[in-house]
Write a protein that holds these residues in place. Structure first.
Motif, PDB file in Angstrom:
ATOM      1  N   SER A  98       0.833  -1.194   0.000  1.00 62.55           N
ATOM      2  CA  SER A  98       0.000   0.000   0.000  1.00 62.55           C
ATOM      3  C   SER A  98       0.875   1.253   0.000  1.00 62.55           C
ATOM      4  CB  SER A  98      -0.912   0.010   1.231  1.00 62.55           C
ATOM      5  OG  SER A  98      -1.474   1.295   1.428  1.00 62.55           O
ATOM      6  N   TYR A  99       0.695   2.103  -0.996  1.00 64.23           N
ATOM      7  CA  TYR A  99       1.456   3.356  -1.055  1.00 64.23           C
ATOM      8  C   TYR A  99       1.114   4.252   0.125  1.00 64.23           C
ATOM      9  CZ  TYR A  99       3.429   7.647  -3.099  1.00 64.23           C
ATOM     10  OH  TYR A  99       4.158   8.794  -3.334  1.00 64.23           O
ATOM     11  N   ASP A 100      -0.151   4.303   0.497  1.00 66.89           N
ATOM     12  CA  ASP A 100      -0.551   5.124   1.633  1.00 66.89           C
ATOM     13  C   ASP A 100       0.104   4.640   2.917  1.00 66.89           C
ATOM     14  OD1 ASP A 100      -2.108   6.746   0.047  1.00 66.89           O
ATOM     15  OD2 ASP A 100      -3.996   5.695   0.490  1.00 66.89           O
ATOM     16  N   GLU A 101       0.172   3.318   3.095  1.00 68.97           N
ATOM     17  CA  GLU A 101       0.815   2.783   4.295  1.00 68.97           C
ATOM     18  C   GLU A 101       2.306   3.110   4.292  1.00 68.97           C
ATOM     19  OE1 GLU A 101       1.575  -1.429   6.715  1.00 68.97           O
ATOM     20  OE2 GLU A 101       0.671  -1.477   4.712  1.00 68.97           O
ATOM     21  N   ALA A 102       2.929   2.985   3.122  1.00 70.57           N
ATOM     22  CA  ALA A 102       4.354   3.296   3.028  1.00 70.57           C
ATOM     23  C   ALA A 102       4.614   4.756   3.372  1.00 70.57           C
ATOM     24  CB  ALA A 102       4.868   2.970   1.625  1.00 70.57           C
ATOM     25  N   ARG A 103       3.764   5.655   2.864  1.00 67.11           N
ATOM     26  CA  ARG A 103       3.933   7.079   3.184  1.00 67.11           C
ATOM     27  C   ARG A 103       3.730   7.340   4.671  1.00 67.11           C
ATOM     28  NH1 ARG A 103       3.438  11.194  -0.930  1.00 67.11           N
ATOM     29  NH2 ARG A 103       2.346  12.457   0.611  1.00 67.11           N
ATOM     30  N   ALA A 104       2.789   6.630   5.282  1.00 68.30           N
ATOM     31  CA  ALA A 104       2.537   6.809   6.714  1.00 68.30           C
ATOM     32  C   ALA A 104       3.742   6.355   7.542  1.00 68.30           C
ATOM     33  CB  ALA A 104       1.289   6.049   7.128  1.00 68.30           C
ATOM     34  N   ILE A 105       4.374   5.267   7.128  1.00 70.44           N
ATOM     35  CA  ILE A 105       5.566   4.783   7.826  1.00 70.44           C
ATOM     36  C   ILE A 105       6.683   5.815   7.735  1.00 70.44           C
ATOM     37  CG2 ILE A 105       7.426   3.077   7.683  1.00 70.44           C
ATOM     38  CD1 ILE A 105       5.243   1.034   6.838  1.00 70.44           C
ATOM     39  N   VAL A 106       6.886   6.345   6.545  1.00 66.44           N
ATOM     40  CA  VAL A 106       7.922   7.363   6.357  1.00 66.44           C
ATOM     41  C   VAL A 106       7.641   8.578   7.238  1.00 66.44           C
ATOM     42  CG1 VAL A 106       8.928   8.985   4.710  1.00 66.44           C
ATOM     43  CG2 VAL A 106       8.520   6.613   4.032  1.00 66.44           C
ATOM     44  N   ARG A 107       6.386   8.990   7.290  1.00 63.49           N
ATOM     45  CA  ARG A 107       6.030  10.154   8.092  1.00 63.49           C
ATOM     46  C   ARG A 107       6.280   9.906   9.572  1.00 63.49           C
ATOM     47  NH1 ARG A 107       6.898  14.733   7.567  1.00 63.49           N
ATOM     48  NH2 ARG A 107       6.326  14.373   5.375  1.00 63.49           N
ATOM     49  N   THR A 108       5.967   8.716  10.060  1.00 66.04           N
ATOM     50  CA  THR A 108       6.212   8.391  11.465  1.00 66.04           C
ATOM     51  C   THR A 108       7.697   8.479  11.794  1.00 66.04           C
ATOM     52  OG1 THR A 108       4.277   6.946  11.579  1.00 66.04           O
ATOM     53  CG2 THR A 108       5.983   6.600  13.236  1.00 66.04           C
ATOM     54  N   LEU A 109       8.529   7.952  10.912  1.00 68.00           N
ATOM     55  CA  LEU A 109       9.975   8.010  11.134  1.00 68.00           C
ATOM     56  C   LEU A 109      10.487   9.445  11.118  1.00 68.00           C
ATOM     57  CD1 LEU A 109      11.003   5.008   8.858  1.00 68.00           C
ATOM     58  CD2 LEU A 109      11.037   5.036  11.358  1.00 68.00           C
ATOM     59  N   LEU A 110       9.988  10.236  10.173  1.00 65.24           N
ATOM     60  CA  LEU A 110      10.430  11.623  10.079  1.00 65.24           C
ATOM     61  C   LEU A 110       9.987  12.450  11.282  1.00 65.24           C
ATOM     62  CD1 LEU A 110       9.872  12.384   6.292  1.00 65.24           C
ATOM     63  CD2 LEU A 110      12.065  12.231   7.501  1.00 65.24           C
ATOM     64  N   ASP A 111       8.796  12.158  11.789  1.00 66.48           N
ATOM     65  CA  ASP A 111       8.306  12.885  12.955  1.00 66.48           C
ATOM     66  C   ASP A 111       9.182  12.640  14.183  1.00 66.48           C
ATOM     67  OD1 ASP A 111       6.239  13.979  11.514  1.00 66.48           O
ATOM     68  OD2 ASP A 111       4.706  12.590  12.238  1.00 66.48           O
ATOM     69  N   ALA A 112       9.892  11.514  14.180  1.00 66.08           N
ATOM     70  CA  ALA A 112      10.681  11.137  15.358  1.00 66.08           C
ATOM     71  C   ALA A 112      12.087  11.729  15.363  1.00 66.08           C
ATOM     72  CB  ALA A 112      10.775   9.613  15.453  1.00 66.08           C
ATOM     73  N   VAL A 113      12.541  12.244  14.219  1.00 60.59           N
ATOM     74  CA  VAL A 113      13.906  12.771  14.144  1.00 60.59           C
ATOM     75  C   VAL A 113      13.869  14.294  14.109  1.00 60.59           C
ATOM     76  CG1 VAL A 113      14.803  10.690  13.041  1.00 60.59           C
ATOM     77  CG2 VAL A 113      13.954  12.569  11.611  1.00 60.59           C
ATOM     78  N   PRO A 114      14.930  14.949  14.579  1.00 61.08           N
ATOM     79  CA  PRO A 114      14.916  16.412  14.683  1.00 61.08           C
ATOM     80  C   PRO A 114      15.208  17.115  13.358  1.00 61.08           C
ATOM     81  CG  PRO A 114      16.996  15.572  15.484  1.00 61.08           C
ATOM     82  CD  PRO A 114      16.150  14.362  15.163  1.00 61.08           C
ATOM     83  N   ALA A 115      15.019  18.423  13.374  1.00 60.75           N
ATOM     84  CA  ALA A 115      15.377  19.244  12.215  1.00 60.75           C
ATOM     85  C   ALA A 115      16.856  19.043  11.896  1.00 60.75           C
ATOM     86  CB  ALA A 115      15.097  20.712  12.519  1.00 60.75           C
ATOM     87  N   GLY A 116      17.158  19.088  10.607  1.00 62.96           N
ATOM     88  CA  GLY A 116      18.520  18.837  10.163  1.00 62.96           C
ATOM     89  C   GLY A 116      18.772  17.396   9.781  1.00 62.96           C
ATOM     90  N   SER A 117      17.799  16.514  10.062  1.00 64.15           N
ATOM     91  CA  SER A 117      17.925  15.108   9.690  1.00 64.15           C
ATOM     92  C   SER A 117      17.683  14.933   8.190  1.00 64.15           C
ATOM     93  CB  SER A 117      16.923  14.262  10.471  1.00 64.15           C
ATOM     94  OG  SER A 117      17.225  14.264  11.862  1.00 64.15           O
ATOM     95  N   TYR A 118      18.170  13.823   7.661  1.00 64.88           N
ATOM     96  CA  TYR A 118      18.038  13.522   6.242  1.00 64.88           C
ATOM     97  C   TYR A 118      17.252  12.229   6.044  1.00 64.88           C
ATOM     98  CZ  TYR A 118      21.234  17.100   4.527  1.00 64.88           C
ATOM     99  OH  TYR A 118      21.805  18.306   4.187  1.00 64.88           O
ATOM    100  N   LEU A 119      16.553  12.154   4.914  1.00 67.44           N
ATOM    101  CA  LEU A 119      15.874  10.930   4.499  1.00 67.44           C
ATOM    102  C   LEU A 119      16.407  10.521   3.142  1.00 67.44           C
ATOM    103  CD1 LEU A 119      13.657   8.734   4.659  1.00 67.44           C
ATOM    104  CD2 LEU A 119      12.097  10.381   3.588  1.00 67.44           C
TER     105      LEU A 119
END
Length: 273
Positions: A172-193
């Motif tokens: 599921s593309y929506d599920e994949a995007r949600a996973i990415v968003r959860t990970l990004l929400d957990a890391v601070p500004a200046g982090s990279y994906l």
């Protein structure tokens, strides 16, 4: 964990089925590795019959990883990485790339594959100035990943999150995007994906994926470059954007001259403001 001790996860018993093709072993075969069995070689050859360029794509993905991690370390000052969907150890693993430039770098690898777990000690061979760890977890289990990553990474400082060749395992593309968003929400500004996956940019690649999914589980989804770029929405994308692996900041390096100008795999990196 300390850099001299292995994660407790590395010690648990594993059961490896050598009678059916295995995704990590098939990929290892495509990369020219030795950690695979006849059944994996047969599956790999079937896929290559549909898309002979897949070997070049696999190797180009490793070159892209090298270039992107080197960029994050040398130009962006990143000293911590969360590499999810690690796969079997091969040449130029994330900790080797990062610590060659910054020995103090700390890397956490994540995979749920029992075969990768068997080989995880190779991923824990950190420079004494830095550290590595291994988490046995599915990409979908973001709570466990983030909780256990705190053993090694400082979440008050920027982290390079790596999702290379793994988001295609989420149907599921929506599920994949949600996973990415959860990970990004957990890391601070200046982090990279960093994101990178096989793409549906040729009929040969689409057909090869169909062949692969007939025997290798879980299924792998090839998406469009635009969909891959969608994982970076809301971030500041680093030039040249999401492009075919060989096009991402090409430079003179071992093996790069052997790559074709284009492969059916795209990747890019972006940072969080």
């Amino acid at each position: 964990m300390t850099d001299s001790a292995a994660s407790p996860n590395v010690e648990r018993a594993t059961t490896i089925d050598t009678t059916v093709p295995h995704q990590a072993r098939v990929w290892n075969y495509l990369l020219g590795g030795k950690d695979n069995y006849l059944v994996d070689e047969q599956a790999g050859k079937a896929v290559l019959a549909a898309a002979p360029g897949l070997v070049a794509m696999a190797r180009a993905s490793r070159v892209f990883l090298t270039r992107a991690v080197r960029y994050e370390v040398e130009q962006a000052g990143i000293r911590q990485f969360l590499d999810i969907g690690t796969g079997l150890p091969t040449a130029n693993n994330t900790h080797e790339i990062a610590q060659s430039s910054a020995p103090e770098s700390r890397i956490v690898y994540v995979d749920f594959d029992p075969l990768v777990l068997v080989h995880a000690r190779a991923l824990l061979a950190s420079d004494p100035q830095g550290a590595t760890d291994y988490i046995d977890a599915d990409l979908r289990d973001t709570d466990k990943i983030l909780r256990e990553a705190h053993r090694t990474l400082d979440f008050t400082r920027p982290i390079g999150v790596i999702l290379l060749g793994v988001l295609g395992a989420i149907e599921s593309y929506d599920e994949a995007r949600a996973i990415v968003r959860t990970l990004l929400d957990a890391v601070p500004a200046g982090s990279y994906l960093l994101v990178g996956d096989g793409t549906n940019t040729s009929e040969a690649m689409v057909q090869a994926t169909r062949v692969r999914n007939q025997s290798v589980k879980p299924p792998y989804i090839v998406r469009s470059p635009e969909q891959l770029a969608g994982f970076l929405d809301g971030l500041e994308i680093v030039e040249p954007g999401v492009v075919s692996f060989p096009h991402w900041r090409p430079e003179a390096e071992a093996g790069a001259s052997e790559l074709p100008a284009h492969v059916d795999g795209y990747g890019g990196i972006a940072y969080k403001r």
